[in-house]
Structures are given as C-alpha cells and as structure tokens.
Design a protein around this motif. Structure first.
Motif, PDB file in Angstrom:
ATOM      1  N   SER A 161      -4.798  -8.944  28.858  1.00 53.90           N
ATOM      2  CA  SER A 161      -6.180  -8.920  28.371  1.00 53.90           C
ATOM      3  C   SER A 161      -6.647 -10.318  27.976  1.00 53.90           C
ATOM      4  O   SER A 161      -7.832 -10.645  28.125  1.00 53.90           O
ATOM      5  CB  SER A 161      -6.298  -7.968  27.183  1.00 53.90           C
ATOM      6  OG  SER A 161      -5.472  -8.385  26.115  1.00 53.90           O
ATOM      7  N   TYR A 162      -5.717 -11.127  27.493  1.00 58.08           N
ATOM      8  CA  TYR A 162      -6.075 -12.507  27.164  1.00 58.08           C
ATOM      9  C   TYR A 162      -6.562 -13.242  28.409  1.00 58.08           C
ATOM     10  O   TYR A 162      -7.598 -13.927  28.391  1.00 58.08           O
ATOM     11  CB  TYR A 162      -4.856 -13.218  26.573  1.00 58.08           C
ATOM     12  CG  TYR A 162      -5.036 -14.714  26.416  1.00 58.08           C
ATOM     13  CD1 TYR A 162      -5.718 -15.236  25.334  1.00 58.08           C
ATOM     14  CD2 TYR A 162      -4.512 -15.594  27.366  1.00 58.08           C
ATOM     15  CE1 TYR A 162      -5.897 -16.608  25.188  1.00 58.08           C
ATOM     16  CE2 TYR A 162      -4.679 -16.952  27.241  1.00 58.08           C
ATOM     17  CZ  TYR A 162      -5.370 -17.461  26.143  1.00 58.08           C
ATOM     18  OH  TYR A 162      -5.545 -18.816  26.013  1.00 58.08           O
ATOM     19  N   SER A 163      -5.830 -13.102  29.495  1.00 58.73           N
ATOM     20  CA  SER A 163      -6.211 -13.772  30.738  1.00 58.73           C
ATOM     21  C   SER A 163      -7.551 -13.253  31.252  1.00 58.73           C
ATOM     22  O   SER A 163      -8.411 -14.023  31.694  1.00 58.73           O
ATOM     23  CB  SER A 163      -5.125 -13.562  31.801  1.00 58.73           C
ATOM     24  OG  SER A 163      -3.895 -14.094  31.378  1.00 58.73           O
ATOM     25  N   SER A 265      -5.566  -4.349  22.642  1.00 62.61           N
ATOM     26  CA  SER A 265      -5.657  -5.544  23.462  1.00 62.61           C
ATOM     27  C   SER A 265      -6.800  -6.397  22.940  1.00 62.61           C
ATOM     28  O   SER A 265      -7.623  -5.950  22.134  1.00 62.61           O
ATOM     29  CB  SER A 265      -5.909  -5.164  24.934  1.00 62.61           C
ATOM     30  OG  SER A 265      -7.115  -4.435  25.052  1.00 62.61           O
ATOM     31  N   ILE A 266      -6.838  -7.627  23.403  1.00 58.78           N
ATOM     32  CA  ILE A 266      -7.893  -8.543  22.977  1.00 58.78           C
ATOM     33  C   ILE A 266      -9.121  -8.342  23.867  1.00 58.78           C
ATOM     34  O   ILE A 266      -9.005  -8.247  25.086  1.00 58.78           O
ATOM     35  CB  ILE A 266      -7.408 -10.007  23.092  1.00 58.78           C
ATOM     36  CG1 ILE A 266      -6.179 -10.209  22.198  1.00 58.78           C
ATOM     37  CG2 ILE A 266      -8.513 -10.969  22.697  1.00 58.78           C
ATOM     38  CD1 ILE A 266      -5.541 -11.565  22.358  1.00 58.78           C
ATOM     39  N   LEU A 267     -10.269  -8.259  23.245  1.00 57.83           N
ATOM     40  CA  LEU A 267     -11.528  -8.112  23.978  1.00 57.83           C
ATOM     41  C   LEU A 267     -12.503  -9.212  23.583  1.00 57.83           C
ATOM     42  O   LEU A 267     -12.483  -9.688  22.446  1.00 57.83           O
ATOM     43  CB  LEU A 267     -12.168  -6.741  23.694  1.00 57.83           C
ATOM     44  CG  LEU A 267     -11.374  -5.503  24.114  1.00 57.83           C
ATOM     45  CD1 LEU A 267     -12.119  -4.251  23.669  1.00 57.83           C
ATOM     46  CD2 LEU A 267     -11.172  -5.489  25.619  1.00 57.83           C
ATOM     47  N   PHE A 268     -13.319  -9.596  24.506  1.00 55.02           N
ATOM     48  CA  PHE A 268     -14.361 -10.582  24.231  1.00 55.02           C
ATOM     49  C   PHE A 268     -15.730  -9.935  24.437  1.00 55.02           C
ATOM     50  O   PHE A 268     -16.015  -9.394  25.497  1.00 55.02           O
ATOM     51  CB  PHE A 268     -14.214 -11.778  25.175  1.00 55.02           C
ATOM     52  CG  PHE A 268     -15.383 -12.743  25.088  1.00 55.02           C
ATOM     53  CD1 PHE A 268     -16.335 -12.792  26.107  1.00 55.02           C
ATOM     54  CD2 PHE A 268     -15.527 -13.574  23.993  1.00 55.02           C
ATOM     55  CE1 PHE A 268     -17.408 -13.667  26.023  1.00 55.02           C
ATOM     56  CE2 PHE A 268     -16.597 -14.450  23.915  1.00 55.02           C
ATOM     57  CZ  PHE A 268     -17.543 -14.497  24.914  1.00 55.02           C
ATOM     58  N   LYS A 269     -16.530  -9.938  23.396  1.00 53.10           N
ATOM     59  CA  LYS A 269     -17.879  -9.381  23.475  1.00 53.10           C
ATOM     60  C   LYS A 269     -18.889 -10.531  23.439  1.00 53.10           C
ATOM     61  O   LYS A 269     -19.063 -11.194  22.418  1.00 53.10           O
ATOM     62  CB  LYS A 269     -18.135  -8.408  22.324  1.00 53.10           C
ATOM     63  CG  LYS A 269     -17.305  -7.142  22.424  1.00 53.10           C
ATOM     64  CD  LYS A 269     -17.713  -6.129  21.366  1.00 53.10           C
ATOM     65  CE  LYS A 269     -16.935  -4.821  21.531  1.00 53.10           C
ATOM     66  NZ  LYS A 269     -17.334  -3.821  20.512  1.00 53.10           N
ATOM     67  N   GLY A 290      -9.262  -4.601  20.579  1.00 54.44           N
ATOM     68  CA  GLY A 290      -9.566  -3.250  21.034  1.00 54.44           C
ATOM     69  C   GLY A 290      -8.320  -2.392  21.018  1.00 54.44           C
ATOM     70  O   GLY A 290      -7.224  -2.846  21.314  1.00 54.44           O
ATOM     71  N   MET A 291      -8.484  -1.125  20.672  1.00 49.02           N
ATOM     72  CA  MET A 291      -7.333  -0.214  20.561  1.00 49.02           C
ATOM     73  C   MET A 291      -7.526   1.027  21.406  1.00 49.02           C
ATOM     74  O   MET A 291      -8.640   1.512  21.570  1.00 49.02           O
ATOM     75  CB  MET A 291      -7.137   0.211  19.106  1.00 49.02           C
ATOM     76  CG  MET A 291      -6.874  -0.947  18.162  1.00 49.02           C
ATOM     77  SD  MET A 291      -6.612  -0.374  16.479  1.00 49.02           S
ATOM     78  CE  MET A 291      -6.351  -1.956  15.647  1.00 49.02           C
TER      79      MET A 291
END
Length: 329
Positions: A161-163, A265-269, A290-291
């Motif tokens: 998710s980071y990528s 995971s990591i999310l970008f909004k 995010g879960m």
C-alpha cells in the motif's frame, strides 16, 4: 537416572544435546548413539564397541529406544532453573501467589506469604492434568502462530500500500505547479513516519510471538518428556506442569492485551480543494491507516466478561406507537 523420554526426543532438537560420555572425558564432542543402563553412560558408535568388549552382558539402548535414555542437562535446566534467577533451582511453591520459587524468590518476594512449602510436599496435595495442559498449549501456540502470520502479512500489506499510495501522491503532484514542492515534502515525510511507526510496531509483535513460541516449544518438550519419565519423580512433573501453565498464561495475557481484529494499510486521501486553497494547506493530503476486518480464531471456551452495558432511547416523534428495538455488542 534413567527416564522414559518417548517419541519427543526423535522430533526434538534436544536430542542433539546427547554426547558420548567417553569422548567428552577426552574433551571431544561426539554425538551419542547408545545408552548403557548399567553404566549409566552414553556412548558413540566407536566407544560402544570398546564398551561391549568389556561388558558384553550390559543392557544398552540405541536411538530407537530413547524412551529409556536419561534427561539431558538442557531439559533439566528448562524445568528446574528459576526464570528470574537463572542460576537458582526451584525448591518451593507459594500457594498464595500460585508461583514456583527459588530461594531468592522467597527471600525477595514471598517472605510475607503464609503458604510457602517445599515442592516435595506440595505435590502430595496438588496435581495437574498434563493432557489438558498439552491441549491448552497447542491452542495458545496456534493462536500465537496465527497472530504472527497476520502481523507478517500486515508488514507486506503496508509495503504494497505504501508503494501504491506513493504513486498516487506522485500523480496528484503532477497536477500541481512547482509551488507544491514544499507541501509534497511534508506529505512524504508524514507517509514515511507512518510506515516507520507501523512497521516497528508490527515487527515488534512478530518478534514477541517468535520469542514466546520458542519458550512454549521448549517448555512443552521438556514437560512432555517429564510426564513420560520416571513416575516417581513427582517434583519434576509438578514443576513441568507449573512452568507449562505459566507459559500458557503469559501467552494468553499477551494476546488479550494485543487483540487482532483488523488488518490495515496506509492510504492517501488527496485534498480535492488543494488547487483552490493551495496557500492555506499544510500538505498534499492526509496519510491515514485504513483497516479491514479480520477475525483471529480464539479458544471457543474462553469466558468473556461484560464490562459495561448502556441503554438509549431512540424513539422519534414520527415513530407513533410502533415498537422498535436496536441491539448490539
């Protein structure tokens, strides 16, 4: 001391602790393949030949009969040594705290206790179902392994998710002009900090599970060996039982304090108003965690305690006289 070791030795790394006594006396480390009941000694293939020339009628047992071999020093240390004071042997049991104690434990922590007795006396009135302990051990071991696998999977999820979100950040950045450079750096810093924080926590959980799993494996191997050993050694069986129970309780306590119900995971909004309010923004967007739901299989017999209960009146004027109910946990 001849003890009944059983099939555990055949699958255990503790078998490697068996070395030839004759070779060891010559400061040579050689794996033992035979045990002589009369001599109470272990021999390698070469030394057993010489032994048989002198003692042809002695009873000896090979690797296929390790149930008649003695316990190793490692096994005895796992059971008899105090977990807090490594060089001390367990001698007493405090019934007030349900704890095995060495002399230092008694002096430092149990001087005020009224029920501290020698283990040899305690075993006369207390016993444990090793079969049930074995089941409990396997249950908690499975839960630890499941917990570790989930955290390891989360590590990969965070990386993936980071990528993905890093690319999304780049795509968003392309829509903006050069004045967004400063904001982009602030956002990437936040992303990196989030990843570092998450990975550190997850890896710590994995390491803790691995350590507890190793402890559990060692104690259950030694405990199982003890159960199959000389039945007259009640002190050893009692110590094995207590240590096994303590390890299980330690693992259960850890899992209760670290429940896994969500995998994130990591999310970008992206901030959709960024172009309009560019000068007012602190970053390109928010980095969020995010879960997704994930249920960890737990012991079905575990008793849960209700800590609180709340009731709310949800009726509104338009409900009229109809009856409605909403329930949840």
């Amino acid at each position: 001391m001849t003890t009944s070791v059983g099939s555990v030795h055949n699958s255990s790394d503790l078998v490697n602790d068996y070395v030839c006594d004759a070779c060891e006396g010559k400061k040579i480390v050689e794996c033992a393949n035979y045990f002589c009941a009369q001599c109470q000694k272990l021999f390698c293939g070469k030394c057993i030949y010489q032994h048989d020339q002198l003692y042809v009628n002695h009873d000896k047992y090979g690797r296929g009969e390790t149930n008649k071999w003695p316990l190793t020093k490692t096994m005895e240390d796992v059971l008899l040594k105090c977990d807090l004071h490594k060089e001390k042997k367990l001698k007493t049991f405090c019934e007030d705290h349900s704890q095995l104690c060495c002399s230092d434990c008694v002096f430092l922590n149990h001087r005020q206790c009224t029920n501290v007795t020698l283990i040899s006396e305690t075993v006369k009135k207390m016993s444990y179902d090793m079969g049930q302990l074995s089941i409990n051990f396997q249950t908690i071991l499975d839960e630890l392994n499941t917990f570790k696998r989930i955290q390891e999977a989360s590590i990969q999820t965070v990386e993936v998710s980071y990528s993905e979100q890093l690319q999304e950040i780049r795509n968003t950045r392309e829509k903006l002009n050069a004045a967004l450079d400063v904001l982009e750096k602030a956002t990437l810093k936040e992303l990196d900090e989030m990843r570092t924080t998450l990975q550190t926590s997850l890896k710590n959980d994995v390491d803790n599970c691995r350590k507890m799993t190793d402890k559990l494996k060692k104690i259950i191997e030694a405990a199982t060996v003890t159960v199959l050993c000389d039945k007259s050694r009640k002190e050893m069986e009692f110590i094995a039982s207590r240590k096994c129970l303590d390890r299980i309780q330690e693992s259960e306590s850890y899992l209760r304090k670290n429940p896994v119900k969500l995998q994130g995971s990591i999310l970008f909004k992206a901030n959709i108003d960024i172009e309009k309010y560019l000068s007012q923004q602190a970053s390109l967007g928010k980095i969020v965690y995010g879960m997704q739901s994930f249920f960890l299989r737990m012991n079905p017999d575990y008793v849960m305690t209700v800590k609180s209960k709340c009731e709310y009146l949800v009726r509104i004027p338009s409900d009229g006289n109809q009856t409605n109910s909403i329930s949840g946990v």
